[in-house]
Design a protein around this motif. Structure first.
Motif, short mmCIF file in Angstrom:
data_model
loop_
_atom_site.label_atom_id
_atom_site.label_comp_id
_atom_site.label_asym_id
_atom_site.label_seq_id
_atom_site.Cartn_x
_atom_site.Cartn_y
_atom_site.Cartn_z
N GLN A 3 30.32 36.55 40.66
CA GLN A 3 30.12 37.46 39.52
C GLN A 3 31.21 38.52 39.50
OE1 GLN A 3 26.08 38.89 40.05
NE2 GLN A 3 25.33 37.51 38.46
N GLU A 4 31.52 39.08 40.66
CA GLU A 4 32.54 40.14 40.73
C GLU A 4 33.91 39.62 40.30
OE1 GLU A 4 34.31 43.48 43.80
OE2 GLU A 4 32.63 42.22 44.44
N ALA A 19 33.88 38.87 36.49
CA ALA A 19 33.89 40.12 35.73
C ALA A 19 35.29 40.74 35.76
CB ALA A 19 32.86 41.08 36.31
N THR A 20 35.92 40.72 36.91
CA THR A 20 37.26 41.29 37.03
C THR A 20 38.28 40.50 36.21
OG1 THR A 20 36.78 42.16 39.23
CG2 THR A 20 39.11 41.88 38.66
N ARG A 21 38.25 39.18 36.35
CA ARG A 21 39.22 38.33 35.65
C ARG A 21 39.13 38.49 34.14
NH1 ARG A 21 40.16 32.03 36.77
NH2 ARG A 21 41.52 32.92 38.33
N TYR A 22 37.91 38.58 33.62
CA TYR A 22 37.73 38.60 32.17
C TYR A 22 37.41 39.98 31.61
CZ TYR A 22 38.00 33.63 32.85
OH TYR A 22 38.44 32.37 33.21
N HIS A 23 37.59 41.03 32.44
CA HIS A 23 37.44 42.42 32.00
C HIS A 23 36.04 42.70 31.43
CE1 HIS A 23 42.00 43.21 31.91
NE2 HIS A 23 41.80 42.03 32.45
N ILE A 24 35.02 42.22 32.13
CA ILE A 24 33.63 42.44 31.75
C ILE A 24 33.02 43.34 32.82
CG2 ILE A 24 31.37 41.38 31.37
CD1 ILE A 24 32.92 38.77 30.67
N PRO A 25 32.39 44.45 32.46
CA PRO A 25 31.75 45.27 33.48
C PRO A 25 30.76 44.43 34.31
CG PRO A 25 31.77 46.42 31.38
CD PRO A 25 32.22 45.01 31.11
N GLY A 70 28.05 45.11 35.96
CA GLY A 70 26.63 45.33 35.64
C GLY A 70 26.22 44.62 34.36
N THR A 71 27.13 44.61 33.40
CA THR A 71 26.85 43.92 32.13
C THR A 71 26.73 42.42 32.36
OG1 THR A 71 28.01 45.61 30.86
CG2 THR A 71 27.76 43.45 29.81
N LEU A 72 27.66 41.84 33.13
CA LEU A 72 27.60 40.40 33.44
C LEU A 72 26.30 40.07 34.15
CD1 LEU A 72 28.98 37.61 33.52
CD2 LEU A 72 29.96 38.30 35.73
#
Length: 110
Positions: A57-58, A61-67, A69-71
């Motif tokens: 998940q981390e 989220a980092t790769r696709y610029h998604i927070p 917590g939101t993911l």
């Protein structure tokens, strides 16, 4: 075998089933999984797409610029992505490498 089953199915009778009848048939079938809500289906698709990418998940989220917590909220069905986020996730699902490349800042490694 599948073709025969599709050909032999009485589709008019299937179309005539009410939601209550479908739910009862699913509940009575020990081999059937539970009926999922649209929100549960979206959450499962997102989890599947992320797992297929091999990313945590981390990392996703980092790769696709998604927070992060939101993911997590999306994957666990606590929140639903809005229309723009759903479109973005659909693009990631179909073209993950293209999206990752597009998000790399000039002069930085992927």
């Amino acid at each position: 075998m599948v073709e025969a089953a599709l050909r032999d199915t009485d589709w008019a009778a299937q179309d005539a089933l009410t939601d209550a009848e479908i739910a009862r048939r699913v509940a009575d079938d020990p081999d059937a999984g539970p009926i999922m809500t649209p929100a549960e289906i979206r959450a499962a698709r997102l989890r599947h797409a992320r797992r297929r990418s091999g990313l945590t998940q981390e990392a996703f989220a980092t790769r696709y610029h998604i927070p992060l917590g939101t993911l997590r909220d999306w994957e666990q069905g606590r929140r639903e992505p809005d229309a723009a986020a759903l479109a973005y996730l659909r693009v990631i699902e179909r073209e993950p490498e293209v999206v990752a490349r597009a998000l790399v800042e000039p002069g930085r490694a992927a």
